[in-house]
Design an enzyme around this catalytic site. Structure first.
Site, short mmCIF file in Angstrom:
data_model
loop_
_atom_site.label_atom_id
_atom_site.label_comp_id
_atom_site.label_asym_id
_atom_site.label_seq_id
_atom_site.Cartn_x
_atom_site.Cartn_y
_atom_site.Cartn_z
N ASP A 118 -29.61 56.24 -9.02
CA ASP A 118 -29.29 54.84 -8.74
C ASP A 118 -28.64 54.18 -9.97
OD1 ASP A 118 -29.26 52.40 -7.45
OD2 ASP A 118 -31.44 52.11 -7.41
N THR A 157 -36.79 63.10 -4.96
CA THR A 157 -37.38 64.19 -5.76
C THR A 157 -37.45 63.88 -7.26
OG1 THR A 157 -35.27 65.35 -6.09
CG2 THR A 157 -36.56 65.93 -4.13
N1 APR Z 1 -26.24 62.88 -9.83
C1 APR Z 1 -26.95 63.59 -8.92
N2 APR Z 1 -28.28 63.61 -8.88
C2 APR Z 1 -28.93 62.90 -9.83
C3 APR Z 1 -28.27 62.14 -10.83
C4 APR Z 1 -26.86 62.15 -10.79
N3 APR Z 1 -26.14 61.46 -11.66
N4 APR Z 1 -29.22 61.56 -11.61
C5 APR Z 1 -30.43 61.96 -11.14
N5 APR Z 1 -30.24 62.77 -10.07
C6 APR Z 1 -31.23 63.46 -9.24
C7 APR Z 1 -32.60 63.70 -9.82
O1 APR Z 1 -32.58 64.84 -10.63
C8 APR Z 1 -33.43 63.90 -8.58
O2 APR Z 1 -33.37 65.25 -8.15
O3 APR Z 1 -31.48 62.66 -8.09
C9 APR Z 1 -32.72 63.04 -7.52
C10 APR Z 1 -33.47 61.80 -7.10
O4 APR Z 1 -34.09 61.24 -8.25
P1 APR Z 1 -34.15 59.68 -8.53
O5 APR Z 1 -32.80 59.18 -8.91
O6 APR Z 1 -35.25 59.46 -9.48
O7 APR Z 1 -34.46 59.04 -7.08
P2 APR Z 1 -35.84 58.95 -6.25
O8 APR Z 1 -36.79 60.01 -6.61
O9 APR Z 1 -35.41 58.84 -4.82
O10 APR Z 1 -36.48 57.60 -6.73
C11 APR Z 1 -35.87 56.38 -6.35
O11 APR Z 1 -35.68 55.63 -8.61
O12 APR Z 1 -34.09 54.71 -9.96
C12 APR Z 1 -34.98 54.46 -9.02
O13 APR Z 1 -33.99 52.58 -7.94
C13 APR Z 1 -34.46 53.90 -7.74
O14 APR Z 1 -36.60 52.98 -7.48
C14 APR Z 1 -35.73 53.97 -6.99
C15 APR Z 1 -36.26 55.33 -7.35
#
Ligand code: APR
Length: 184
Positions: free
Chosen positions: A41, A129
């Site tokens: 995000d 994840t």
């Molecule tokens: N590109 C692709 N995948 C990514 C990237 C990127 N730039 N950055 C992180 N990831 C991966 C992580 O490694 C993980 O496997 O995205 C996946 C989801 O991780 P998160 O971003 O932490 O999302 P989630 O687990 O769904 O949690 C959502 O996190 O940042 C906050 O606003 C968001 O509160 C919400 C929560």
């Protein structure tokens, strides 16, 4: 890295940063408030610039955020795609709180929304994840089952020719590759 074709749609597993992906739509793993965060995000909002957040705020005004399992769509600011779909995954609470169904709904609602805007390609991160703590292996099962079931249902209006899973972590990519190998 690994590709499987169902009907007219190619499903691929890639590794890397989803903000560098080129195509019609990338999916963001957002939170219900739609006001940004860390993880993917944060990366999407940083790379896309303020326009995406402005549109998220408009959606908040109209519908007060986005519940888990649902999806909303904005423009893509400076990103090399046409739209960003923001979907809200479940927070992992042990698996007995409907997390799998909510996670499957994220993929389904994103695919539906992508088709509604006539997209031909879409990239998903591994929703839930990271910060939301969903264990990687069952999350992979849910994601690929939701997407393959969607395609096997032969939706009449499906225009998606390319669905990419962009894995930031190699262990996620390995899980997705192994899952898709059963189609070989
Ligand atoms: N590109 C692709 N995948 C990514 C990237 C990127 N730039 N950055 C992180 N990831 C991966 C992580 O490694 C993980 O496997 O995205 C996946 C989801 O991780 P998160 O971003 O932490 O999302 P989630 O687990 O769904 O949690 C959502 O996190 O940042 C906050 O606003 C968001 O509160 C919400 C929560």
């Amino acid at each position: 890295m690994k590709t499987v074709t169902i009907g007219n749609t190619m499903i691929s597993v890639l590794t890397g940063d989803i903000t560098a992906w080129k195509g019609d739509i990338i999916v963001n793993a957002a939170n219900s408030g739609l006001l940004g965060g860390n993880g993917v995000d944060g990366a999407i909002h940083r790379a896309g610039g303020p326009e995406i957040m402005e549109q998220c705020k408009e959606i908040r005004k109209l519908q007060g955020g986005c519940p888990p399992g649902y999806a909303v769509i904005t423009g893509a600011g400076n990103l090399d795609v046409k739209h960003v779909i923001h979907t809200v995954g479940p927070i992992w609470e042990g698996g007995g709180r409907g997390e799998a169904q909510t996670l499957a709904n994220c993929y389904r609602s994103s695919l539906q929304l992508a088709n509604e805007v006539g997209a031909h390609s879409i990239a998903f991160p591994n929703i839930s994840t990271g910060i939301y703590g969903y264990p990687k292996s069952p999350a992979c099962d849910v994601a690929l089952k939701a997407v393959t079931d969607f395609l096997l249902g032969e939706p009449e209006d499906n225009r998606l020719e390319k669905i990419d899973f962009v894995c930031f972590e190699i262990d996620n990519a390995n899980l997705y590759v192994r899952w898709l190998e059963r189609y070989d």
